[in-house]
Design an enzyme around this catalytic site. Structure first.
Site, PDB file in Angstrom:
ATOM      1  N   ASN A  95       0.797  -1.231   0.000  1.00 56.46           N
ATOM      2  CA  ASN A  95       0.000   0.000   0.000  1.00 56.46           C
ATOM      3  C   ASN A  95       0.830   1.283   0.000  1.00 56.46           C
ATOM      4  O   ASN A  95       0.378   2.310  -0.486  1.00 56.46           O
ATOM      5  CB  ASN A  95      -0.984  -0.007   1.181  1.00 56.46           C
ATOM      6  N   GLU A 107       4.355  -3.918  12.338  1.00 61.00           N
ATOM      7  CA  GLU A 107       3.455  -2.789  12.112  1.00 61.00           C
ATOM      8  C   GLU A 107       2.269  -3.369  11.360  1.00 61.00           C
ATOM      9  O   GLU A 107       2.364  -3.653  10.162  1.00 61.00           O
ATOM     10  CB  GLU A 107       4.152  -1.684  11.315  1.00 61.00           C
ATOM     11  N   LEU A 108       1.163  -3.549  12.079  1.00 59.23           N
ATOM     12  CA  LEU A 108       0.035  -4.299  11.533  1.00 59.23           C
ATOM     13  C   LEU A 108      -1.131  -3.364  11.226  1.00 59.23           C
ATOM     14  O   LEU A 108      -0.936  -2.185  10.974  1.00 59.23           O
ATOM     15  CB  LEU A 108      -0.349  -5.411  12.501  1.00 59.23           C
ATOM     16  N   CYS A 127      -3.305   1.501   6.891  1.00 57.81           N
ATOM     17  CA  CYS A 127      -3.560   0.934   8.223  1.00 57.81           C
ATOM     18  C   CYS A 127      -4.316   1.906   9.122  1.00 57.81           C
ATOM     19  O   CYS A 127      -5.013   1.488  10.048  1.00 57.81           O
ATOM     20  CB  CYS A 127      -2.244   0.548   8.890  1.00 57.81           C
TER      21      CYS A 127
END
Length: 479
Positions: free
Chosen positions: A155, A250-251, A284
């Site tokens: 992304n 980093e979710l 996110c």
């Protein structure tokens, strides 16, 4: 159109011979724009061996030289800004106005990494705080961990590679990079630019491929730190395979923005429209759940609809396009399924909700139930949901009732209320009088709960990509 090639880069060589290849297609036009060369298991083994063998060599490069290389890379990227932005738009379907911003942020991230290379500082610790240490003194140093595995998503395919490779090299580590299969072209082009800037050939190895390639990397004992950006399922798999390694995750998130009854509704609606649908919501921290005080729900809904209908949908390569495509038609199909589910469960469709290939029109849903996927899971698409609340305590409770906790936004003119909400929300960052989707690249970025472990931002990433070494001097004991 010239077909571009994305290739693995291993032990200083571009790999292309006798390897499986797949076509890369534009998600907007569907035409073939490139070719991706897939790494074999042997290639991955060679990359791991190369990265491991190079770690001492990279660690010996003086900090000032690492800083120069990263800053040269930033300067070169500035010169190539338009070309890189167009390539991201072509490969991902992300509008050009967004990709130009991403390239600007990537330039900044490389510059910041270069600056932080000179700030690997320790401290001196007197021993006489302890009776046993009256004749001792210690000094601490930040030293490289060795090999960093960087696994990046599609992304933000340029800036998130910079956020991993930049700090890792600034700290004196060698890197093995596995970019997302959907955006291998931009990763390849960035590596070419880094090499042109003077990055040593042994500093970074790049492998291209799917899940199996990533698993081979993360379970290997030659890796010291894994820095991963992606989804929860993949993160759990990484943790199971990683064994005794430091893992930085980093979710995702299902980010909430609260619009209180005293808020500037025009500002709130404008910002929610702009940040809820940029990159088709594939962020996110993209605005997803908008908790709106019931007294202003009708007014806010109408204003948000007005702003969303102004967004131009179309060719991501055109400068005035606001909304391009999702990463592929499968993602668009999933988004439509989630919209339909929420409507069937009782949500009101305010606007949008239509699919055109890999594009889904910006969609507003009113009052979807909290068990619908658009509320309780990460949408990662162009949907925002307006959810009424009665009291600010209810808004806080509903925001926190999530397995995620990345960032949140709040619109209010009451300082005491802003303070209360900011300290009550279970997230990594709170933006007051802004939406959840605001990030500066030198700030610590990350979340709690299923939103991850650790923080990005060059200064903060370097803390996790180095170890503290202590050197103790024991002085002679006076007779």
């Amino acid at each position: 159109m010239t077909v571009k090639k994305a290739q693995p880069y291993i032990n200083g060589e571009w790999i292309s011979q006798e390897r499986e290849t797949i076509s890369i297609r534009s998600p907007y036009s569907g035409e073939v724009i490139g070719e991706q060369v897939l790494a074999t298991t042997s290639d991955v083994e060679n990359a791991l061996a190369s990265a491991y063998a190079a770690k001492k060599e990279i660690a010996k490069i003086p900090a000032y030289e690492r800083a120069k290389i990263l800053k040269r890379a930033a300067a070169l990227l500035e010169q190539e800004k338009e070309r890189f932005a167009q390539l991201i738009s072509l490969e991902l379907g992300k509008p050009l106005k967004n990709t130009l911003d991403e390239v600007s942020r990537s330039i900044e991230t490389l510059e910041l990494s270069g600056e932080e290379a000179k700030r690997l500082m320790g401290e001196t610790l007197p021993g006489d705080a302890s009776e046993r240490g009256t004749k001792a003194i210690a000094a601490t140093f930040r030293v490289p961990v060795g090999v960093v595995a960087a696994v990046t998503p599609f992304n933000a395919p340029l800036n998130l590679v910079c956020h991993k490779v930049g700090p890792a090299f600034a700290a004196g580590n060698s890197v093995i990079l596995k970019p997302a299969p959907q955006t291998a072209l931009i990763a390849t082009e960035l590596l070419r630019l880094l090499l042109e800037a003077g990055l040593p050939e042994s500093a970074v190895n790049v492998v291209l491929g799917g899940v199996e390639i990533g698993q081979q990397i993360v379970k290997d004992d030659r890796i010291n730190v894994i820095s991963f950006t992606g989804g929860v399922v993949a993160a759990r798999n990484i943790c199971e395979l990683a064994n005794m390694k430091k893992v930085l995750l980093e979710l995702g998130g299902n980010a909430a923005t609260i619009v209180h009854e005293d808020a500037d509704l025009k500002r709130a609606a404008t910002m929610c429209a702009r940040t809820g649908f940029s990159n088709s919501g594939q962020s996110c921290i993209s605005v997803q759940r908008i908790y709106v005080h019931q007294a202003v729900v009708p007014a806010f809904t109408e204003r948000l609809k007005e702003e969303v209908l102004k967004l131009k949908i179309g060719d991501p390569l055109l400068p005035d396009t606001d909304v391009g495509t999702l990463v592929d038609t499968s993602a668009a199909k999933r988004i439509m399924e989630w919209i339909n589910e929420s409507v069937n469960l009782g949500a009101t469709l305010i606007c949008g909700g239509k699919q055109h290939g890999a594009t889904v029109e910006p969609t507003i849903l009113l009052n979807p139930p909290k068990n619908s996927k658009v509320v309780c899971q990460e949408v990662f698409g162009p949907i925002v949901s307006i959810i009424p609340y009665e009291s600010i305590e209810e808004a806080i409770e509903e925001t926190n009732d999530s397995s995620f906790g990345l960032q949140a936004g709040l619109f209010t003119n009451q300082m005491d209320l802003a303070y209360k909400v900011a300290h009550s929300l279970e997230v990594g960052g709170v933006v007051i009088n802004g939406t959840s989707n605001f990030r500066l690249d030198h700030w610590p970025y990350g979340g709690v709960k299923n939103s991850g472990i650790g923080r990005e931002g060059p200064r903060y990433a370097i803390e996790d990509m180095t170890e503290t070494k202590m050197i103790v001097l024991q002085l002679p004991i006076n007779e």
